[in-house]
Scaffold this motif. Structure first.
Motif, PDB file in Angstrom:
ATOM      1  N   VAL A 114       4.959  15.957  14.799  1.00  0.00           N
ATOM      2  CA  VAL A 114       3.880  15.208  14.164  1.00  0.00           C
ATOM      3  C   VAL A 114       3.254  16.152  13.136  1.00  0.00           C
ATOM      4  O   VAL A 114       2.683  17.184  13.492  1.00  0.00           O
ATOM      5  N   VAL A 115       3.365  15.805  11.850  1.00  0.00           N
ATOM      6  CA  VAL A 115       3.012  16.774  10.805  1.00  0.00           C
ATOM      7  C   VAL A 115       1.686  16.474  10.106  1.00  0.00           C
ATOM      8  O   VAL A 115       1.121  17.361   9.474  1.00  0.00           O
ATOM      9  N   LEU A 142       0.818  -1.213   0.000  1.00  0.00           N
ATOM     10  CA  LEU A 142       0.000   0.000   0.000  1.00  0.00           C
ATOM     11  C   LEU A 142       0.850   1.260   0.000  1.00  0.00           C
ATOM     12  O   LEU A 142       0.363   2.354  -0.288  1.00  0.00           O
ATOM     13  N   VAL A 143       2.115   1.118   0.339  1.00  0.00           N
ATOM     14  CA  VAL A 143       3.089   2.209   0.425  1.00  0.00           C
ATOM     15  C   VAL A 143       2.516   3.348   1.287  1.00  0.00           C
ATOM     16  O   VAL A 143       2.266   3.147   2.468  1.00  0.00           O
ATOM     17  N   LEU A 144       2.250   4.523   0.703  1.00  0.00           N
ATOM     18  CA  LEU A 144       1.787   5.661   1.509  1.00  0.00           C
ATOM     19  C   LEU A 144       0.321   5.565   1.914  1.00  0.00           C
ATOM     20  O   LEU A 144      -0.160   6.391   2.688  1.00  0.00           O
ATOM     21  N   PHE A 176       6.030   7.100   9.123  1.00  0.00           N
ATOM     22  CA  PHE A 176       4.602   7.128   9.362  1.00  0.00           C
ATOM     23  C   PHE A 176       4.151   5.775   9.874  1.00  0.00           C
ATOM     24  O   PHE A 176       4.865   4.776   9.793  1.00  0.00           O
ATOM     25  N   GLY A 177       2.946   5.767  10.482  1.00  0.00           N
ATOM     26  CA  GLY A 177       2.381   4.541  11.019  1.00  0.00           C
ATOM     27  C   GLY A 177       0.881   4.716  11.191  1.00  0.00           C
ATOM     28  O   GLY A 177       0.335   5.797  10.937  1.00  0.00           O
ATOM     29  N   HIS A 212       2.041  10.927  10.327  1.00  0.00           N
ATOM     30  CA  HIS A 212       3.351  11.241   9.749  1.00  0.00           C
ATOM     31  C   HIS A 212       4.124  12.140  10.702  1.00  0.00           C
ATOM     32  O   HIS A 212       3.555  13.098  11.263  1.00  0.00           O
ATOM     33  N   GLY A 213       5.413  11.848  10.869  1.00  0.00           N
ATOM     34  CA  GLY A 213       6.226  12.688  11.724  1.00  0.00           C
ATOM     35  C   GLY A 213       7.708  12.427  11.527  1.00  0.00           C
ATOM     36  O   GLY A 213       8.116  11.631  10.664  1.00  0.00           O
ATOM     37  N   PHE A 214       8.518  13.098  12.340  1.00  0.00           N
ATOM     38  CA  PHE A 214       9.977  12.997  12.247  1.00  0.00           C
ATOM     39  C   PHE A 214      10.554  12.720  13.619  1.00  0.00           C
ATOM     40  O   PHE A 214      10.197  13.374  14.607  1.00  0.00           O
TER      41      PHE A 214
END
Length: 382
Positions: A216-217, A123-125, A161-162, A175-177
């Motif tokens: 967290v973006v 599914l990738v993204l 991401f998760g 999504h985050g860093f």
């Protein structure tokens, strides 16, 4: 299009000279990175007012092709950092400052990497097998396994991401860093591949690795999304991947030409460049390769120019990636054919390009996914 090179020929020559050793030793491109960093290449896409060099995506894609012609694995590895800065720039140019910290931190010397790909997740993204568990202070703990994490030895910021499956609005893709010094991150040194060895794209295990609340973006619904972040990732990743493989093809064509000019046929007494079969193979490779650069320039130029292609964007983006990787493989195969048995040697640059170019099929979007995307654009959903 006229392009003023940023990376000097002398720098690219030094990078080219190191490529075979990195491949043979399965070693990270540390010296290449040091030189690229010194000339400011890691902040090439960062706007000048944020401490960068202000290159456009079009200019950067051309440079990535030149770098890939010198050292494919170095170009592929550094691509992942450049993609994140490109994503942040694409958003910034459209009035979205949510990833401006990527630009300022890249300008300050931080190195960004991708933790998107997961074992068995096609599914990738659009979906994730990684658990993203929100914490009371707004931070998120990630647990899962990520593969193909390029720049594993050196990244300092990891974009990941998760799936949050516990919150009231679940399911949501988060999504985050995360920073490298965060607990719960393990890099597994398992990168022992047949090609693109210097990229050192090791597996990354996350065991409750915490992304701070201010990093967290996005929280997005699973599946296709119109969110600008998803467009920015697709656009920069596909275009810059295409640029890398276009560069591999260009170098293979150069080597094919030189290989026939330096050999004489025992049967005819003529040099191989007079052989009609060799000439046809090289010409066909060149014809296919010539079609790539204008397409990459056009797409990158439209991203730079804030052109709205609407629903046609994703068809165009997956198309250029698919076309570039398939064309590069074809050109390399023609180079192998005209070079003859010498290309089968482990010391042959054409042989190394043959191994490196095979990686093109593993980058998103896959051939199946690309064809599904284009079919949906033309025929509607299944």
């Amino acid at each position: 299009m006229t392009h003023t090179p940023f990376l000097s020929d002398q720098l690219l020559a030094r990078i080219h000279d190191r490529a075979a050793d990195y491949d043979r030793e399965n070693a990270f491109f540390a010296d290449d990175l040091a030189e690229l960093r010194e000339v400011g290449y890691l902040r090439a896409l960062v706007p000048t007012d944020l401490g960068g060099l202000g290159l456009s995506l079009t200019e950067l894609a051309r440079e990535q092709s030149r770098l890939a012609a010198a050292a494919p694995a170095t170009a592929l590895g550094i691509n992942m950092h450049l993609v994140w800065t490109g994503v942040a720039k694409t958003l910034h140019d459209r009035g979205d400052s949510s990833l401006d910290f990527v630009l300022t931190e890249a300008a300050a010397g931080e190195i960004f990497a991708f933790a998107i790909s997961e074992p068995g997740n096609d599914l990738v993204l659009f979906g994730s097998t990684t658990d993203a568990r929100p914490l009371a202070d707004g931070s998120v703990a990630f647990t899962g396994t990520k593969v193909f994490t390029s720049l594993s030895p050196v990244w300092t910021r990891l974009g990941l991401f998760g799936l949050d499956s516990t919150s009231a609005d679940a399911p949501k893709l988060v999504h985050g860093f995360v920073t490298r010094d965060s607990p719960g991150i393990t890099v597994i040194e398992d990168w022992d591949t047949i090609g693109m060895r210097a990229s050192q794209s090791n597996t990354t295990r996350l065991d409750g690795a915490v992304v701070a609340a201010d990093r967290v973006v996005r929280r997005l619904d699973p599946g296709p999304s119109a969110d600008p972040l998803i467009f920015a990732i697709f656009a920069n990743f596909e275009i810059l991947i295409a640029a890398v493989y276009a560069g591999i093809g260009a170098r293979a064509l150069e080597l094919a030409v030189s290989s026939v000019q330096g050999r004489t046929s025992a049967r005819t007494g003529l040099t191989k460049d007079k052989d009609p079969n060799m000439r046809w193979k090289i010409a066909e490779a060149a014809i296919r390769l010539d079609a790539l650069q204008p397409q990459i320039d056009a797409l990158a130029g439209d991203v730079d120019g804030l052109v709205d292609r609407g629903d046609l964007w994703f068809r165009a983006l997956v198309g250029v990636k698919s076309r570039a990787t398939r064309t590069a493989r074809f050109v390399v195969e023609q180079a192998v054919a005209v070079a003859g048995g010498a290309a089968f040697s482990n010391s042959s640059e054409i042989g190394r390009l043959y191994r490196d170019v095979l990686a093109g099929g593993f980058h998103p979007s896959s051939e199946d996914s690309a064809h599904s995307t284009v079919a949906t654009a033309l025929l509607g959903p299944e």
